[in-house]
Structure formats: structure tokens, C-alpha cells
Motif scaffolding. Structure first.
Motif, PDB file in Angstrom:
ATOM      1  N   ASN A 359      24.957  46.970  26.813  1.00  0.00           N
ATOM      2  CA  ASN A 359      25.393  47.942  25.833  1.00  0.00           C
ATOM      3  C   ASN A 359      26.813  47.627  25.383  1.00  0.00           C
ATOM      4  O   ASN A 359      27.037  46.652  24.715  1.00  0.00           O
ATOM      5  N   THR A 360      27.820  48.394  25.779  1.00  0.00           N
ATOM      6  CA  THR A 360      29.197  48.156  25.346  1.00  0.00           C
ATOM      7  C   THR A 360      30.077  47.643  26.479  1.00  0.00           C
ATOM      8  O   THR A 360      31.300  47.635  26.356  1.00  0.00           O
ATOM      9  N   GLU A 361      29.466  47.191  27.577  1.00  0.00           N
ATOM     10  CA  GLU A 361      30.250  46.762  28.731  1.00  0.00           C
ATOM     11  C   GLU A 361      29.859  45.364  29.193  1.00  0.00           C
ATOM     12  O   GLU A 361      28.725  44.927  28.993  1.00  0.00           O
ATOM     13  N   ALA A 362      30.818  44.701  29.827  1.00  0.00           N
ATOM     14  CA  ALA A 362      30.548  43.468  30.564  1.00  0.00           C
ATOM     15  C   ALA A 362      30.729  43.768  32.037  1.00  0.00           C
ATOM     16  O   ALA A 362      31.780  44.264  32.462  1.00  0.00           O
ATOM     17  N   LEU A 363      29.686  43.506  32.825  1.00  0.00           N
ATOM     18  CA  LEU A 363      29.741  43.695  34.267  1.00  0.00           C
ATOM     19  C   LEU A 363      30.129  42.361  34.903  1.00  0.00           C
ATOM     20  O   LEU A 363      29.404  41.375  34.771  1.00  0.00           O
ATOM     21  N   LEU A 364      31.282  42.332  35.567  1.00  0.00           N
ATOM     22  CA  LEU A 364      31.812  41.118  36.167  1.00  0.00           C
ATOM     23  C   LEU A 364      31.602  41.155  37.671  1.00  0.00           C
ATOM     24  O   LEU A 364      31.796  42.194  38.308  1.00  0.00           O
ATOM     25  N   PHE A 365      31.224  40.014  38.241  1.00  0.00           N
ATOM     26  CA  PHE A 365      30.933  39.927  39.667  1.00  0.00           C
ATOM     27  C   PHE A 365      31.784  38.835  40.306  1.00  0.00           C
ATOM     28  O   PHE A 365      32.033  37.793  39.698  1.00  0.00           O
ATOM     29  N   ALA A 366      32.197  39.058  41.548  1.00  0.00           N
ATOM     30  CA  ALA A 366      32.922  38.026  42.294  1.00  0.00           C
ATOM     31  C   ALA A 366      32.813  38.316  43.782  1.00  0.00           C
ATOM     32  O   ALA A 366      32.786  39.481  44.201  1.00  0.00           O
ATOM     33  N   GLY A 367      32.756  37.257  44.574  1.00  0.00           N
ATOM     34  CA  GLY A 367      32.702  37.394  46.023  1.00  0.00           C
ATOM     35  C   GLY A 367      33.839  36.633  46.670  1.00  0.00           C
ATOM     36  O   GLY A 367      34.496  35.793  46.044  1.00  0.00           O
ATOM     37  N   ALA A 368      34.079  36.906  47.957  1.00  0.00           N
ATOM     38  CA  ALA A 368      35.127  36.232  48.720  1.00  0.00           C
ATOM     39  C   ALA A 368      34.564  35.851  50.084  1.00  0.00           C
ATOM     40  O   ALA A 368      33.930  36.674  50.749  1.00  0.00           O
ATOM     41  N   GLY A 369      34.807  34.609  50.494  1.00  0.00           N
ATOM     42  CA  GLY A 369      34.334  34.146  51.791  1.00  0.00           C
ATOM     43  C   GLY A 369      35.248  34.624  52.908  1.00  0.00           C
ATOM     44  O   GLY A 369      36.415  34.247  52.961  1.00  0.00           O
ATOM     45  N   ILE A 370      34.709  35.452  53.786  1.00  0.00           N
ATOM     46  CA  ILE A 370      35.513  36.048  54.854  1.00  0.00           C
ATOM     47  C   ILE A 370      35.274  35.304  56.164  1.00  0.00           C
ATOM     48  O   ILE A 370      34.129  35.121  56.591  1.00  0.00           O
ATOM     49  N   THR A 371      36.370  34.885  56.768  1.00  0.00           N
ATOM     50  CA  THR A 371      36.336  34.305  58.111  1.00  0.00           C
ATOM     51  C   THR A 371      37.312  35.095  58.982  1.00  0.00           C
ATOM     52  O   THR A 371      37.965  36.041  58.512  1.00  0.00           O
ATOM     53  N   GLU A 372      37.424  34.691  60.241  1.00  0.00           N
ATOM     54  CA  GLU A 372      38.276  35.419  61.177  1.00  0.00           C
ATOM     55  C   GLU A 372      39.737  35.440  60.728  1.00  0.00           C
ATOM     56  O   GLU A 372      40.478  36.383  61.027  1.00  0.00           O
ATOM     57  N   ASP A 373      40.162  34.429  59.978  1.00  0.00           N
ATOM     58  CA  ASP A 373      41.561  34.319  59.564  1.00  0.00           C
ATOM     59  C   ASP A 373      41.838  34.938  58.200  1.00  0.00           C
ATOM     60  O   ASP A 373      42.938  34.779  57.656  1.00  0.00           O
ATOM     61  N   SER A 374      40.870  35.633  57.618  1.00  0.00           N
ATOM     62  CA  SER A 374      41.054  36.224  56.292  1.00  0.00           C
ATOM     63  C   SER A 374      42.106  37.324  56.315  1.00  0.00           C
ATOM     64  O   SER A 374      42.248  38.061  57.295  1.00  0.00           O
ATOM     65  N   ILE A 375      42.838  37.433  55.190  1.00  0.00           N
ATOM     66  CA  ILE A 375      43.800  38.518  54.975  1.00  0.00           C
ATOM     67  C   ILE A 375      43.216  39.402  53.872  1.00  0.00           C
ATOM     68  O   ILE A 375      43.067  38.947  52.729  1.00  0.00           O
ATOM     69  N   PRO A 376      42.854  40.654  54.187  1.00  0.00           N
ATOM     70  CA  PRO A 376      42.110  41.492  53.222  1.00  0.00           C
ATOM     71  C   PRO A 376      42.739  41.579  51.835  1.00  0.00           C
ATOM     72  O   PRO A 376      42.020  41.457  50.827  1.00  0.00           O
ATOM     73  N   SER A 377      44.046  41.764  51.730  1.00  0.00           N
ATOM     74  CA  SER A 377      44.669  41.901  50.410  1.00  0.00           C
ATOM     75  C   SER A 377      44.549  40.621  49.600  1.00  0.00           C
ATOM     76  O   SER A 377      44.369  40.654  48.369  1.00  0.00           O
ATOM     77  N   LYS A 378      44.602  39.466  50.278  1.00  0.00           N
ATOM     78  CA  LYS A 378      44.464  38.193  49.571  1.00  0.00           C
ATOM     79  C   LYS A 378      43.025  37.957  49.119  1.00  0.00           C
ATOM     80  O   LYS A 378      42.789  37.308  48.093  1.00  0.00           O
ATOM     81  N   GLU A 379      42.068  38.479  49.875  1.00  0.00           N
ATOM     82  CA  GLU A 379      40.666  38.357  49.461  1.00  0.00           C
ATOM     83  C   GLU A 379      40.420  39.161  48.191  1.00  0.00           C
ATOM     84  O   GLU A 379      39.660  38.748  47.316  1.00  0.00           O
ATOM     85  N   TRP A 380      41.049  40.333  48.068  1.00  0.00           N
ATOM     86  CA  TRP A 380      40.955  41.122  46.834  1.00  0.00           C
ATOM     87  C   TRP A 380      41.538  40.329  45.666  1.00  0.00           C
ATOM     88  O   TRP A 380      40.943  40.260  44.584  1.00  0.00           O
ATOM     89  N   GLU A 381      42.689  39.710  45.890  1.00  0.00           N
ATOM     90  CA  GLU A 381      43.328  38.921  44.836  1.00  0.00           C
ATOM     91  C   GLU A 381      42.440  37.759  44.404  1.00  0.00           C
ATOM     92  O   GLU A 381      42.387  37.413  43.215  1.00  0.00           O
ATOM     93  N   GLU A 382      41.736  37.168  45.366  1.00  0.00           N
ATOM     94  CA  GLU A 382      40.825  36.073  45.029  1.00  0.00           C
ATOM     95  C   GLU A 382      39.712  36.553  44.109  1.00  0.00           C
ATOM     96  O   GLU A 382      39.353  35.880  43.132  1.00  0.00           O
TER      97      GLU A 382
END
Length: 400
Positions: A359-382
């Protein structure tokens, strides 16, 4: 007054808009794509409105066409195959094939653009999905890290959904061409059917490719923004990113082991650039004739999907985590798409860096690979960087 032109003297915009208009007028499935580093835009239109619904994943027995496969099979989302009833090609270098007669009725670009835009707007919004808030996504990442620390998972790839509004002057053909120009190393694609809806994207990741006797796949993971005049020279990878990419490579090797395939060439890992982002990539090549494995493409497709790059490891546990924690249906995001048996080649790509047009929107998708060393705020930025691959092209052409 309308005039008739051949492919040699029509613009690429008119070429795309005319074929889009032809397909949409007849409610016919259409797929448009440009392969990485190739100068050709290719278009197929299926004269059968229904295409092939729920096609078997048997590449050798499919006709020439374009495969669209969801992340997970469901009652709502099934594989769909667009047959190449009509096949068109446009050479962006301007050297058109002399034996390719492409007669079109040339309307003004504004007329066709408005017609296509109105068709998209008439296509109803599907199932309502919850946009991913930053706080909710970070909580999901934190939960994923705890699951990894407990030994339940080795890696998991949660995704998020972002929506942007299409402007009143949204130009689908122009957006596709802008993606081609901005991301020459990506698989630029746009497809539509009544079953799948409208999608557009610029995928950096080959799932499988077969041509002649050669089979090819890649392991792509790790993400950072390209910086400076020579980003490939100055890049530095963290241990987290190196391990994330190694997990994807090991997943491919494990698939080879399952089918007792030992003769393969592994190249990398090396840094590659795609859409303004840097990734680590390893490539795998197999001689299907030497290994006496002519069906390797079909077999590996069934083993690989969904890969650890879009799902996680172990696969069953990662899928359970994703289904329990994501607030939207991935649909065809992180599924696979691409041309099959077109001129002796099959090239299927993971459906990443994509948007669904509703309709009038674009739905954008993205994922982030999480491992034990992930930093949550940086995963959001990715995920923000990944969403912006498509969003900035739409916004550049059509500020909201």
C-alpha cells in the motif's frame, strides 16, 4: 501521440516501466533482476497468472524461471515459481543485441510511473506486524546471549521490522535502477505476484549457484560500516565477528560431511564490500563432474536453508528461539530467491537487504548474528545499517 520504439533507443526507465505495466495490467507474475557485477537487467513475465505454486525444490526438473521461497513454510507463505514465458534483457552499457526486437508503445514516463504506483497502493496491506522497538530488540539480544552462555545455542540471528512511508512520488523503476547504480556487487531484484506481493532488494549473499559442472556457495557474516577512501585496506575485525563468520563456514562444511563430499575448494575468509557495509566472506567451489554429484545444487539447497547466517546453530534450537521471540512474520525475508535454469545457470540468493511494498509503506527487515561476545546496542546499530541499504534509496528518491 504514441510512437513505437525498439530496445536500442528506449531508455532503461521506459524498458522497466513498460514491462511492469504489462505485467500489472494482466495481473501476471514478474521478476526483475541484475546479477552482481553484471551489466544486464533481466525481466521475465509469466503468462500464467498462477505461476507454479508450491514447487518442489528439485532444480533439475524446474523449467526456466524465478524461485521465491519463504524463510519458513506456512499456510500463508509457500514457495512460488515464476516461469519465464517471456524473457527480456537490457544491457546497461548500451550495446543491445541486434536480434532482440523489443517493440513498445512509448507513453510518457510520468504516466507509467503513476500507473505502477497506483497499482502498488491498491495492493492491500497484509497481516499487521509489530514494528520492532529498540528496547524490545535489545532485550531479545540479551536473552539470546544468556541462551548462548547456558549452552542452549551457539549462535542465533534475531531479526527486526522497520516501516517507512512511501512518498506520493514513489518511483519503483527508478528505485530499482538506483539500487543497481549504488550496489554493483549485490543481487538487485524486484518481483511481484498475487501470492507474494511486491518485493525489492539488494542481496549480498549467494546461497547456491550452479553453472555447467561447477557448484558454488559462500559463507558471509560479520558486519561493519565501510569507512574512508580505502575501507578494504583499513578494516579491523573483532574476535566476535571472526567467530561469527567461522560458524557459518563450519555449517557449510558440516553439510558437505553429511553427504560425504570431501573434494571442495575453500577460499577465504576475506573482506568484501556490499552496499556500503563490510563483511567477511569464504567461498566454496565444487566440481560436480569430478565428484560425480550432478544433483549437488538441489541437495545442498535443501541442507543449507535456512543457513546459520540467517537462523543460527544448532538450527532447531535457533528456529525455536526466533519463533518465540520475533513479533512479526519474516515471510520471504531471509528465504531465497533467484533465477533457475536460465541459459544453463541457476543462481539463488538469500533474500536480504529487502523491502516489501504494501500500500503506502515499505516494510524493511534486518537481522543480527548474536554470539556470546555480542554487545546488544551494537547489534541494534547493525540492523539500522542494514535497513538503511534500502531505506536511503527510497528516501533519496522519495523523501517522506
Amino acid at each position: 501521440m504514441e510512437t513505437t520504439n525498439t530496445i536500442a533507443d528506449i531508455t532503461k526507465e521506459i524498458f522497466l516501466e513498460t514491462l511492469l505495466s504489462k505485467a500489472l495490467d494482466g495481473h501476471l507474475p514478474i521478476a526483475i533482476w541484475k546479477k552482481p557485477k553484471q551489466p544486464f537487467i533481466e525481466v521475465i513475465i509469466d503468462e500464467d497468472k498462477d505461476g507454479i505454486q508450491q514447487p518442489a525444490i528439485d532444480l533439475d526438473n524446474l523449467p526456466p524461471g524465478f524461485m521465491i521461497h519463504p524463510f519458513l513454510l506456512s499456510a500463508e507463505h509457500q514457495p512460488f515459481f515464476i516461469k519465464a514465458s517471456n524473457h527480456y534483457r537490457y544491457n546497461l552499457k548500451g550495446e543491445q543485441s541486434p536480434d532482440f526486437d523489443f517493440s513498445v508503445s512509448k507513453k510518457t514516463g510520468e504516466d507509467l510511473t503513476e500507473k505502477i504506483r497506483n497499482t502498488i497502493r491498491r495492493f492491500p496491506s497484509g497481516k499487521k506486524h509489530k514494528v520492532s522497538a529498540k528496547s524490545d530488540f535489545i532485550q531479545t539480544v540479551e536473552k539470546a546471549i544468556r541462551a548462548i552462555q547456558s549452552g542452549t545455542l551457539n549462535k542465533v540471528v534475531p531479526a527486526r521490522l522497520k516501516k517507512v512511508r512511501l512518498s506520493d512520488t514513489f518511483d519503483l523503476a527508478g528505485t530499482f535502477l538506483s539500487l543497481c547504480e549504488a550496489y554493483p556487487n549485490a543481487f538487485i531484484n524486484c518481483f511481484f505476484s498475487e501470492s507474494t506481493g511486491f518485493w525489492i532488494g539488494a542481496s549480498p549473499e549467494t546461497l547456491i549457484q550452479t553453472k555447467g559442472d561447477q557448484f558454488y556457495t559462500m559463507a558471509l557474516a560479520g558486519t561493519q560500516k565501510a569507512k574512508g577512501d580505502n575501507p578494504l585496506k583499513n578494516v579491523a575485525w573483532t574476535q566476535k565477528e571472526i567467530e561469527e563468520q567461522a560458524l557459518v563456514s563450519r555449517y557449510i562444511v558440516d553439510c558437505f560431511k553429511k553427504i560425504r563430499l570431501r573434494e571442495y575448494l575453500e577460499l577465504g575468509p576475506k573482506t568484501t564490500i556490499a552496499g556500503g557495509l563490510l563483511h567477511l566472506k569464504s567461498e566454496f567451489v565444487v566440481d560436480m563432474k569430478a565428484t560425480n554429484f550432478p544433483q549437488l545444487g538441489t541437495v545442498m539447497l535443501q541442507l543449507l536453508h535456512p543457513t546459520s547466517a540467517v537462523c543460527g546453530m544448532p538450527k532447531t534450537a535457533a528456529l525455536s528461539f526466533i519463533q518465540a521471540n520475533e513479533t512479526f512474520d519474516r515471510s520471504y525475508f531471509s528465504g531465497f530467491i533467484g533465477p533457475v535454469n536460465m541459459e544453463g545457470e541457476t543462481a539463488l540468493y538469500v533474500n536480504l537487504r529487502c523491502a516489501k511494498l504494501e500500500n503506502t509503506e515499505a516494510l524493511l527487515f534486518a537481522g543480527a548474528g548474536i554470539t556470546e561476545d555480542s554487545i546488544p546496542s551494537k547489534e541494534w546499530e547493525e540492523t539500522e545499517m542494514k535497513c538503511n541499504i534500502i531505506a536511503k534509496i527510497i528516501k533519496t528518491k522519495n523523501p517522506s
